[in-house]
Design a protein around this motif. Structure first.
Motif, PDB file in Angstrom:
ATOM      1  N   ASN A 269      26.775 -18.722   7.748  1.00 40.26           N
ATOM      2  CA  ASN A 269      26.054 -18.851   9.010  1.00 40.26           C
ATOM      3  C   ASN A 269      24.717 -18.098   8.901  1.00 40.26           C
ATOM      4  O   ASN A 269      24.489 -17.336   7.953  1.00 40.26           O
ATOM      5  CB  ASN A 269      26.915 -18.400  10.193  1.00 40.26           C
ATOM      6  CG  ASN A 269      27.095 -16.895  10.286  1.00 40.26           C
ATOM      7  OD1 ASN A 269      26.845 -16.163   9.338  1.00 40.26           O
ATOM      8  ND2 ASN A 269      27.557 -16.430  11.428  1.00 40.26           N
ATOM      9  N   PRO A 270      23.796 -18.315   9.833  1.00 37.89           N
ATOM     10  CA  PRO A 270      22.473 -17.676   9.743  1.00 37.89           C
ATOM     11  C   PRO A 270      22.521 -16.150   9.672  1.00 37.89           C
ATOM     12  O   PRO A 270      21.703 -15.542   8.976  1.00 37.89           O
ATOM     13  CB  PRO A 270      21.766 -18.150  11.017  1.00 37.89           C
ATOM     14  CG  PRO A 270      22.413 -19.457  11.346  1.00 37.89           C
ATOM     15  CD  PRO A 270      23.860 -19.275  10.943  1.00 37.89           C
ATOM     16  N   ALA A 271      23.467 -15.517  10.366  1.00 38.16           N
ATOM     17  CA  ALA A 271      23.550 -14.053  10.318  1.00 38.16           C
ATOM     18  C   ALA A 271      23.903 -13.570   8.917  1.00 38.16           C
ATOM     19  O   ALA A 271      23.384 -12.550   8.459  1.00 38.16           O
ATOM     20  CB  ALA A 271      24.590 -13.552  11.326  1.00 38.16           C
ATOM     21  N   ALA A 272      24.752 -14.300   8.207  1.00 39.34           N
ATOM     22  CA  ALA A 272      25.093 -13.923   6.831  1.00 39.34           C
ATOM     23  C   ALA A 272      23.869 -14.002   5.937  1.00 39.34           C
ATOM     24  O   ALA A 272      23.620 -13.107   5.124  1.00 39.34           O
ATOM     25  CB  ALA A 272      26.199 -14.825   6.291  1.00 39.34           C
ATOM     26  N   VAL A 273      23.095 -15.055   6.099  1.00 40.78           N
ATOM     27  CA  VAL A 273      21.881 -15.215   5.288  1.00 40.78           C
ATOM     28  C   VAL A 273      20.918 -14.068   5.581  1.00 40.78           C
ATOM     29  O   VAL A 273      20.352 -13.464   4.666  1.00 40.78           O
ATOM     30  CB  VAL A 273      21.221 -16.580   5.558  1.00 40.78           C
ATOM     31  CG1 VAL A 273      19.896 -16.697   4.816  1.00 40.78           C
ATOM     32  CG2 VAL A 273      22.161 -17.712   5.164  1.00 40.78           C
ATOM     33  N   GLU A 274      20.757 -13.723   6.855  1.00 40.98           N
ATOM     34  CA  GLU A 274      19.848 -12.643   7.237  1.00 40.98           C
ATOM     35  C   GLU A 274      20.305 -11.295   6.684  1.00 40.98           C
ATOM     36  O   GLU A 274      19.489 -10.510   6.191  1.00 40.98           O
ATOM     37  CB  GLU A 274      19.745 -12.549   8.761  1.00 40.98           C
ATOM     38  CG  GLU A 274      18.825 -11.446   9.232  1.00 40.98           C
ATOM     39  CD  GLU A 274      18.817 -11.299  10.737  1.00 40.98           C
ATOM     40  OE1 GLU A 274      18.632 -10.167  11.209  1.00 40.98           O
ATOM     41  OE2 GLU A 274      19.005 -12.307  11.446  1.00 40.98           O
ATOM     42  N   LEU A 275      21.602 -11.017   6.742  1.00 43.53           N
ATOM     43  CA  LEU A 275      22.117  -9.737   6.281  1.00 43.53           C
ATOM     44  C   LEU A 275      22.112  -9.596   4.760  1.00 43.53           C
ATOM     45  O   LEU A 275      21.944  -8.499   4.236  1.00 43.53           O
ATOM     46  CB  LEU A 275      23.550  -9.527   6.791  1.00 43.53           C
ATOM     47  CG  LEU A 275      23.711  -9.262   8.276  1.00 43.53           C
ATOM     48  CD1 LEU A 275      25.176  -9.350   8.680  1.00 43.53           C
ATOM     49  CD2 LEU A 275      23.132  -7.898   8.633  1.00 43.53           C
ATOM     50  N   LEU A 276      22.318 -10.692   4.057  1.00 41.91           N
ATOM     51  CA  LEU A 276      22.550 -10.607   2.619  1.00 41.91           C
ATOM     52  C   LEU A 276      21.378 -10.999   1.747  1.00 41.91           C
ATOM     53  O   LEU A 276      21.341 -10.635   0.574  1.00 41.91           O
ATOM     54  CB  LEU A 276      23.755 -11.474   2.248  1.00 41.91           C
ATOM     55  CG  LEU A 276      25.061 -11.087   2.914  1.00 41.91           C
ATOM     56  CD1 LEU A 276      26.137 -12.101   2.584  1.00 41.91           C
ATOM     57  CD2 LEU A 276      25.485  -9.695   2.489  1.00 41.91           C
ATOM     58  N   CYS A 277      20.444 -11.763   2.270  1.00 35.47           N
ATOM     59  CA  CYS A 277      19.425 -12.358   1.396  1.00 35.47           C
ATOM     60  C   CYS A 277      18.016 -12.108   1.901  1.00 35.47           C
ATOM     61  O   CYS A 277      17.806 -11.637   3.002  1.00 35.47           O
ATOM     62  CB  CYS A 277      19.650 -13.863   1.314  1.00 35.47           C
ATOM     63  SG  CYS A 277      21.251 -14.284   0.672  1.00 35.47           S
ATOM     64  N   SER A 278      17.078 -12.501   1.054  1.00 30.08           N
ATOM     65  CA  SER A 278      15.672 -12.463   1.438  1.00 30.08           C
ATOM     66  C   SER A 278      15.415 -13.575   2.445  1.00 30.08           C
ATOM     67  O   SER A 278      16.089 -14.605   2.421  1.00 30.08           O
ATOM     68  CB  SER A 278      14.794 -12.694   0.211  1.00 30.08           C
ATOM     69  OG  SER A 278      15.068 -11.724  -0.762  1.00 30.08           O
ATOM     70  N   PRO A 279      14.432 -13.399   3.324  1.00 28.82           N
ATOM     71  CA  PRO A 279      14.125 -14.453   4.296  1.00 28.82           C
ATOM     72  C   PRO A 279      13.847 -15.787   3.598  1.00 28.82           C
ATOM     73  O   PRO A 279      13.188 -15.839   2.568  1.00 28.82           O
ATOM     74  CB  PRO A 279      12.864 -13.935   5.002  1.00 28.82           C
ATOM     75  CG  PRO A 279      12.913 -12.450   4.814  1.00 28.82           C
ATOM     76  CD  PRO A 279      13.573 -12.231   3.484  1.00 28.82           C
ATOM     77  N   GLY A 280      14.399 -16.836   4.162  1.00 25.88           N
ATOM     78  CA  GLY A 280      14.196 -18.174   3.628  1.00 25.88           C
ATOM     79  C   GLY A 280      15.098 -18.537   2.467  1.00 25.88           C
ATOM     80  O   GLY A 280      15.010 -19.641   1.939  1.00 25.88           O
TER      81      GLY A 280
END
Length: 144
Positions: A39-50
């Motif tokens: 989900n978007p929160a996982a991407v935000e917490l774990l990775c660089s933007p985009g």
């Protein structure tokens, strides 16, 4: 030991509006450690933007912590595994709590559900409280 939860693809796709707007990161991980959905929160917490998370390996997502996460997944994959594994990791200047749960597959090897919580503020407040308790103990000892 409770039975593993059913795969989120069977009940809740990670595009579900609730999961999409949830503050905690949610990932589905396959038996080989590859991220199937996030989900978007996982991407935000774990990775660089985009960044794109689906299809990536544990190394790409967790970096230095990939070995610890892989070890937890291996323990969960065992027949007499615990219901869940909880790890606390410092990742990308944040304190994260990772809760891993084995998913019950309807076919094929088991997968895993990962819930990622940012506990940075909680950690800071705990450290501040510990420091205040130490000051209070010093002040109390000087008054005795």
């Amino acid at each position: 030991m409770q039975s593993p939860v059913e795969s989120p693809r069977r009940k809740h796709h990670l595009e579900d509006p609730i999961l999409r707007h949830l503050g905690e990161g949610v990932l589905e991980i396959d038996a080989r450690g590859r991220v199937l959905q996030a989900n978007p929160a996982a991407v935000e917490l774990l990775c660089s933007p985009g960044a794109s998370v689906p299809g990536t390996s544990l190394n790409a997502v967790w970096g230095d912590h990939a070995h610890a996460v892989a070890a937890a997944l291996a323990r969960l994959a065992q027949p007499a595994a615990p219901e869940r594994e909880i790890l606390e990791l410092n990742h990308r200047q944040r304190h994260l709590r990772l809760t891993l749960t084995r998913l019950s597959p309807t076919e094929g090897p088991p997968g895993f559900l990962a819930v990622v919580q940012d506990i940075t503020l909680l950690k800071r407040r705990t450290e501040e409280l510990d420091a205040l308790n130490q000051v209070a103990a010093i002040l109390n000892s000087t008054h005795d």
